[in-house]
Design a protein around this motif. Sequence first.
Motif, PDB file in Angstrom:
ATOM      1  N   ARG A  11       0.832  -1.470   0.037  1.00 31.40           N
ATOM      2  CA  ARG A  11      -0.085   0.052  -0.368  1.00 31.40           C
ATOM      3  C   ARG A  11       0.722   1.512  -0.293  1.00 31.40           C
ATOM      4  O   ARG A  11       1.976   1.121   0.099  1.00 31.40           O
ATOM      5  CB  ARG A  11      -0.988  -0.055   1.143  1.00 31.40           C
ATOM      6  N   TRP A  13       0.433   4.782   2.437  1.00 33.18           N
ATOM      7  CA  TRP A  13      -0.527   5.170   2.862  1.00 33.18           C
ATOM      8  C   TRP A  13      -1.648   6.522   2.804  1.00 33.18           C
ATOM      9  O   TRP A  13      -2.820   6.027   3.287  1.00 33.18           O
ATOM     10  CB  TRP A  13       0.211   6.052   4.584  1.00 33.18           C
ATOM     11  N   PHE A  19      -6.591   2.400   0.941  1.00 28.18           N
ATOM     12  CA  PHE A  19      -7.985   2.731   2.339  1.00 28.18           C
ATOM     13  C   PHE A  19      -8.951   1.727   2.046  1.00 28.18           C
ATOM     14  O   PHE A  19      -9.678   0.902   3.489  1.00 28.18           O
ATOM     15  CB  PHE A  19      -7.969   3.781   2.754  1.00 28.18           C
ATOM     16  N   GLU A  22      -7.648  -1.709   3.803  1.00 29.31           N
ATOM     17  CA  GLU A  22      -7.379  -1.566   4.595  1.00 29.31           C
ATOM     18  C   GLU A  22      -8.893  -1.919   5.283  1.00 29.31           C
ATOM     19  O   GLU A  22      -8.998  -2.285   6.674  1.00 29.31           O
ATOM     20  CB  GLU A  22      -6.591  -0.877   5.217  1.00 29.31           C
ATOM     21  N   LEU A  23     -10.346  -0.704   5.324  1.00 28.29           N
ATOM     22  CA  LEU A  23     -11.246  -0.919   5.823  1.00 28.29           C
ATOM     23  C   LEU A  23     -11.940  -1.873   6.187  1.00 28.29           C
ATOM     24  O   LEU A  23     -12.486  -2.503   6.823  1.00 28.29           O
ATOM     25  CB  LEU A  23     -11.594   0.739   4.835  1.00 28.29           C
ATOM     26  N   LYS A  26     -10.294  -4.137   7.964  1.00 29.96           N
ATOM     27  CA  LYS A  26     -10.143  -4.225   9.074  1.00 29.96           C
ATOM     28  C   LYS A  26     -12.071  -4.340  10.237  1.00 29.96           C
ATOM     29  O   LYS A  26     -12.496  -4.420  10.763  1.00 29.96           O
ATOM     30  CB  LYS A  26     -10.679  -2.732   9.405  1.00 29.96           C
ATOM     31  N   LYS A  34       1.044  -4.124   7.397  1.00 32.10           N
ATOM     32  CA  LYS A  34       0.861  -2.918   5.878  1.00 32.10           C
ATOM     33  C   LYS A  34       2.507  -2.442   5.297  1.00 32.10           C
ATOM     34  O   LYS A  34       3.104  -2.832   6.004  1.00 32.10           O
ATOM     35  CB  LYS A  34       0.524  -1.518   6.372  1.00 32.10           C
ATOM     36  N   GLU A 200     -10.605   5.280  12.022  1.00 27.23           N
ATOM     37  CA  GLU A 200      -8.990   3.917  12.720  1.00 27.23           C
ATOM     38  C   GLU A 200      -8.213   4.112  11.120  1.00 27.23           C
ATOM     39  O   GLU A 200      -7.081   3.923  11.347  1.00 27.23           O
ATOM     40  CB  GLU A 200      -8.879   3.131  13.003  1.00 27.23           C
ATOM     41  N   CYS A 201      -9.101   4.334  10.227  1.00 27.55           N
ATOM     42  CA  CYS A 201      -7.962   3.991   9.224  1.00 27.55           C
ATOM     43  C   CYS A 201      -7.672   5.141   8.072  1.00 27.55           C
ATOM     44  O   CYS A 201      -6.979   5.037   6.914  1.00 27.55           O
ATOM     45  CB  CYS A 201      -8.731   3.091   8.211  1.00 27.55           C
TER      46      CYS A 201
END
Length: 227
Positions: A11, A13, A19, A22-23, A26, A34, A200-201
């Motif tokens: 990834r 950031w 995103f 990662e979401l 999560k 990561k 959080e993400c």
Amino acid sequence: MAEAEQVKVLRFWASPWSFRVELALKLKGVPHEKVEEDLANKSPLLLASNPIHKKIPVLLHNGKAIPESLIILEYIDETWTDNPILPKAPHERGMARFWSRFIDDKCVGACWMSCWTEGETQQMFMEQARACLRILDDELGGRRFFGGESIGLVDISASFFALWLGVLQEVAGISLINGDEFPNLCRWIEGFVASDVVTECLPPRDKLLAVFQSKKQAILATKSMVY
């Protein structure tokens, strides 16, 4: 005892596409590593994992690579079935895929180009962007999320509008999305970013703003050298 799954995300950031992945992980409660990529100097792992497009994000699941964010989202939903992000009914699943593709194929590109062009070209892209946003606003209607009462595939796909578009508008000095024109989308953005798992993400807004401001300054500097 079963061997622990290995889940990695290649990834960057600041990427809205990273995103998304990662979401979704999560929301599913899937532990993952990561792996930050330098997009100016892509790692051998990224080039080997996505040799066609050579882009992030890439999901590595037990050593097997899956590229492209929308494909990864469906893979995640099929692999880890708790907290589904796609509806169960076939028609609803198909429509979720349709709206996700609409966001990627029509909306994001027009919004992005609106922020990086000038003059008549910019006005053309802004008109296209507003037309797409109006369609999305109507589709959302009075629902809390595109997926109903919980975050689903379309919400994750639309996450570009929740943070990145606002930052880009600020850098470009334009306004594409506002509460008067798109009340449903603006209400959705407030609810989406207020979700703890989303917060959080999300990358820090100030850090994201600095990245795009630097990009704009580099473009302006290049133009001044030409003239």
